[in-house]
Design an enzyme around this catalytic site. Structure first.
Site, mmCIF file in Angstrom:
data_model
loop_
_atom_site.group_PDB
_atom_site.id
_atom_site.type_symbol
_atom_site.label_atom_id
_atom_site.label_comp_id
_atom_site.label_asym_id
_atom_site.label_seq_id
_atom_site.Cartn_x
_atom_site.Cartn_y
_atom_site.Cartn_z
ATOM 1 N N PHE A 174 -12.198 -4.810 4.554
ATOM 2 C CA PHE A 174 -10.976 -5.539 4.218
ATOM 3 C C PHE A 174 -9.869 -4.542 3.892
ATOM 4 O O PHE A 174 -10.116 -3.517 3.266
ATOM 5 C CB PHE A 174 -11.218 -6.439 2.999
ATOM 6 C CG PHE A 174 -9.966 -7.055 2.434
ATOM 7 C CD1 PHE A 174 -9.387 -8.172 3.013
ATOM 8 C CD2 PHE A 174 -9.353 -6.501 1.310
ATOM 9 C CE1 PHE A 174 -8.223 -8.720 2.497
ATOM 10 C CE2 PHE A 174 -8.192 -7.049 0.784
ATOM 11 C CZ PHE A 174 -7.628 -8.168 1.379
ATOM 12 N N ALA A 202 1.549 -1.998 -17.605
ATOM 13 C CA ALA A 202 0.763 -1.242 -16.625
ATOM 14 C C ALA A 202 1.127 -1.673 -15.214
ATOM 15 O O ALA A 202 1.700 -2.740 -15.005
ATOM 16 C CB ALA A 202 -0.721 -1.465 -16.873
ATOM 17 N N GLU A 237 9.019 -9.522 -8.374
ATOM 18 C CA GLU A 237 9.295 -10.944 -8.126
ATOM 19 C C GLU A 237 8.070 -11.834 -8.282
ATOM 20 O O GLU A 237 8.206 -13.025 -8.541
ATOM 21 C CB GLU A 237 9.926 -11.136 -6.749
ATOM 22 C CG GLU A 237 9.011 -10.807 -5.583
ATOM 23 C CD GLU A 237 9.669 -11.064 -4.240
ATOM 24 O OE1 GLU A 237 8.949 -11.411 -3.305
ATOM 25 O OE2 GLU A 237 10.903 -10.911 -4.136
#
Length: 176
Positions: A14, A75, A137
């Site tokens: 992946f 973080a 965002e």
């Protein structure tokens, strides 16, 4: 390295925007083979920000993997080829609005070496100047300052469950 595992084959499983997962075939020290699933991560930074004496900033953020909100120190992940110190400055500003006059490295560690190479760089920041919060965002965080007593209570009650935050706060306790 007596216990070294030699990689024989790498099969990509992946690739996402933040991580990659590989299935590795490895030769063990005894000559046999085995497989390892490895999450390849760019690394991350975290900042323990002391806004005033004995008060630190924590952010509350929903973490889908845990299906709950967690209190954490600010973080974020490293961008490609980004210097960890610059990333720490960026993340502190994005999540809290604060800019630190100085940051000092506390720790650098692998978060979960059994399946990922993610390395986390933890910094301590003080001499802060307040500014505007400007999260990514897709990031929704609530930042709040906590006193040493409040942090102690939160740690004792299990309200703080994030490992990087616990490590940084345990370090902070020793500075009292």
């Amino acid at each position: 390295m007596a216990n070294h595992e030699r990689t024989i084959d790498t099969e990509p499983i992946f690739e996402g925007r933040m991580i990659r997962v590989n299935k590795l075939t490895v030769e063990l020290p005894n000559g046999k083979t085995s497989t390892r699933e490895v999450v390849v991560h760019p690394g991350a930074v975290a900042v323990l920000a002391e806004v005033s004496q004995n008060r630190v900033i924590l952010v509350r953020q929903y973490r889908k993997a845990c299906e709950k909100e967690l209190w954490e120190i600010p973080a974020g992940k490293l961008e490609k080829d980004e210097d960890p110190l610059q990333a720490a400055i960026r993340e502190l500003s994005e999540e809290t609005g604060y800019v630190a006059a100085k940051l000092e490295p506390i720790y650098r560690f692998y978060t979960t070496p059994g399946f990922t190479n993610e390395r986390l760089h933890v910094y301590y920041a003080d001499e802060l100047t307040e500014g505007d919060v400007h999260p990514d965002e897709d990031e929704f965080v609530d930042a709040r300052a906590f006193t040493r007593d409040e942090v102690e209570r939160m740690m004792a009650s299990g309200e703080i469950e994030d490992a990087k935050t616990l490590i940084a706060l345990l370090w902070w306790r020793t500075r009292a």
